[in-house]
Design an enzyme around this catalytic site. Structure first.
Site, PDB file in Angstrom:
ATOM      1  N   HIS A 149       0.876  -1.300   0.012  1.00 48.05           N
ATOM      2  CA  HIS A 149       0.087   0.519   0.514  1.00 48.05           C
ATOM      3  C   HIS A 149       0.786   1.264   0.005  1.00 48.05           C
ATOM      4  O   HIS A 149       0.789   2.303  -1.037  1.00 48.05           O
ATOM      5  CB  HIS A 149      -1.285  -0.228   0.966  1.00 48.05           C
ATOM      6  CG  HIS A 149      -1.599   1.109   1.481  1.00 48.05           C
ATOM      7  ND1 HIS A 149      -3.407   1.261   0.713  1.00 48.05           N
ATOM      8  CD2 HIS A 149      -1.103   2.130   1.764  1.00 48.05           C
ATOM      9  CE1 HIS A 149      -3.841   2.703   1.324  1.00 48.05           C
ATOM     10  NE2 HIS A 149      -2.473   3.380   1.412  1.00 48.05           N
ATOM     11  N   GLU A 150       1.573   1.613   1.134  1.00 47.02           N
ATOM     12  CA  GLU A 150       2.921   2.494   0.929  1.00 47.02           C
ATOM     13  C   GLU A 150       3.937   2.553   0.076  1.00 47.02           C
ATOM     14  O   GLU A 150       3.957   4.214  -0.963  1.00 47.02           O
ATOM     15  CB  GLU A 150       3.589   2.711   2.439  1.00 47.02           C
ATOM     16  CG  GLU A 150       3.473   2.103   3.167  1.00 47.02           C
ATOM     17  CD  GLU A 150       1.787   3.318   3.780  1.00 47.02           C
ATOM     18  OE1 GLU A 150       2.286   4.677   3.321  1.00 47.02           O
ATOM     19  OE2 GLU A 150       0.814   3.430   3.992  1.00 47.02           O
ATOM     20  N   HIS A 153       1.440   4.532  -3.091  1.00 43.69           N
ATOM     21  CA  HIS A 153       0.734   5.562  -3.292  1.00 43.69           C
ATOM     22  C   HIS A 153       2.234   6.401  -3.707  1.00 43.69           C
ATOM     23  O   HIS A 153       2.332   7.564  -4.831  1.00 43.69           O
ATOM     24  CB  HIS A 153       0.716   6.045  -1.504  1.00 43.69           C
ATOM     25  CG  HIS A 153      -0.397   6.645  -0.647  1.00 43.69           C
ATOM     26  ND1 HIS A 153      -1.515   6.395  -1.772  1.00 43.69           N
ATOM     27  CD2 HIS A 153      -0.225   5.586   0.055  1.00 43.69           C
ATOM     28  CE1 HIS A 153      -2.355   6.715  -0.881  1.00 43.69           C
ATOM     29  NE2 HIS A 153      -2.376   5.928   0.901  1.00 43.69           N
ATOM     30  N   GLU A 206      -6.193   6.725  -1.576  1.00 42.14           N
ATOM     31  CA  GLU A 206      -6.472   5.517  -0.719  1.00 42.14           C
ATOM     32  C   GLU A 206      -6.657   4.099  -1.318  1.00 42.14           C
ATOM     33  O   GLU A 206      -6.098   3.450  -1.688  1.00 42.14           O
ATOM     34  CB  GLU A 206      -7.305   6.094   0.145  1.00 42.14           C
ATOM     35  CG  GLU A 206      -6.571   6.601   1.528  1.00 42.14           C
ATOM     36  CD  GLU A 206      -5.061   6.140   1.444  1.00 42.14           C
ATOM     37  OE1 GLU A 206      -5.511   5.021   1.778  1.00 42.14           O
ATOM     38  OE2 GLU A 206      -4.672   7.354   2.353  1.00 42.14           O
TER      39      GLU A 206
END
Length: 278
Positions: A149-150, A153, A206
């Site tokens: 997820h990070e 981004h 997100e």
């Protein structure tokens, strides 16, 4: 990473270091099983290479402070080796989402702290706090979903778009001129840090990070079902009192878990294929 709350992070970690973890570089459309948007033209107004330079400096200072506090895991640390093994499998597929990732000097470090947090700075600078692993009792699959997820981004340049929208085209053109040598890099770096202090990703950002991270994990051979168990654990930790810093900008809830559950079937084939190749 998303804009991370520092209220529950080590006091020696600067707010700017956390905010820079939201940065990214030029992202292009990827061949994927999940629905992701294209790259915003606004991002091109904020030079990627300069943001990466600022992030590298901030990351280095963060590690230096952690080392001085005895909080930086050494090369022989078993949890660090585990984290790097998981991350390396995710990183292998990063260029699919952003061709510039091939040029990044990836780093993965583990910082001793009770904070439930993790981030990926521009240029592939990853850090995970031990609190995230220990308090969640995170499995390899769950940890992969967090790191994925990070990384997502950063690969999808969410920070560059946020900065572009917040500053406005005229200011960004001026900033771009400074970054290309017509001004003082130190002043510009501070300005970028100031912008990132108030950075907050949109709901769409997100969602995209969730889905890209889900697919990255599946392609790397991590069970996509772990995305559900991860957020379930996050909710449980939050309910235990105070809540993890991670949830300050990664809102949980039924909608998030429902969306992930709906997309798991789309990546199950990738997961099975990856497991078959191992």
């Amino acid at each position: 990473m998303c804009r991370l709350c520092t209220a529950k992070s080590p006091r020696w970690v600067s707010r700017r270091a956390f905010m820079l973890a939201a940065g990214a570089v030029v992202a292009g459309p990827a061949v994927s099983q999940v629905d992701v948007g294209g790259s915003s033209p606004l991002r091109s107004l904020v030079p990627a290479t300069e943001i990466e330079q600022v992030a590298a400096k901030e990351y280095g200072e963060l590690l230096q402070k952690a080392r001085a506090k005895g909080a930086l895991a050494n090369e022989g640390n078993a949890q660090l080796r585990r984290l790097r093994s998981i991350s390396s499998r995710l990183i292998a597929d990063a260029p699919r989402w952003n061709p510039r990732a091939r040029q990044w000097r990836w780093e993965v470090n583990l910082i001793g702290s009770d904070s439930v947090n993790a981030f990926c700075m521009p240029g592939g600078k990853i850090a995970v706090f031990t609190g995230l692993i220990e308090k969640l009792r995170a499995t390899d699959d769950e940890l992969a979903m967090v790191v994925g997820h990070e990384i997502a981004h950063a690969l999808r340049e969410h920070a560059r778009e946020r900065i572009a929208k917040s500053q406005g085209t005229g200011a960004l053109l001026s900033l771009g001129a400074q970054l290309f040598g017509l001004g003082q890099l130190g002043d510009v770096a501070a300005d970028i840090g100031t912008q990132l202090l108030t950075l907050k990703f949109s709901r769409d950002d997100e969602i995209e990070a969730d889905l890209v991270g889900l697919e990255m994990g599946a392609r790397a051979g991590f069970d996509p079902q772990a995305s559900i168990s991860l957020w379930d654990k996050m909710a449980r930790v939050s309910g235990a009192g105070g809540g993890p810093a991670f949830l300050s900008t990664h809102p949980s809830g039924p909608d998030r878990m429902r969306r992930l559950a709906e997309n798991i079937p789309r990546v199950q084939g990738l997961y099975r294929q990856a497991m078959g190749n191992r």
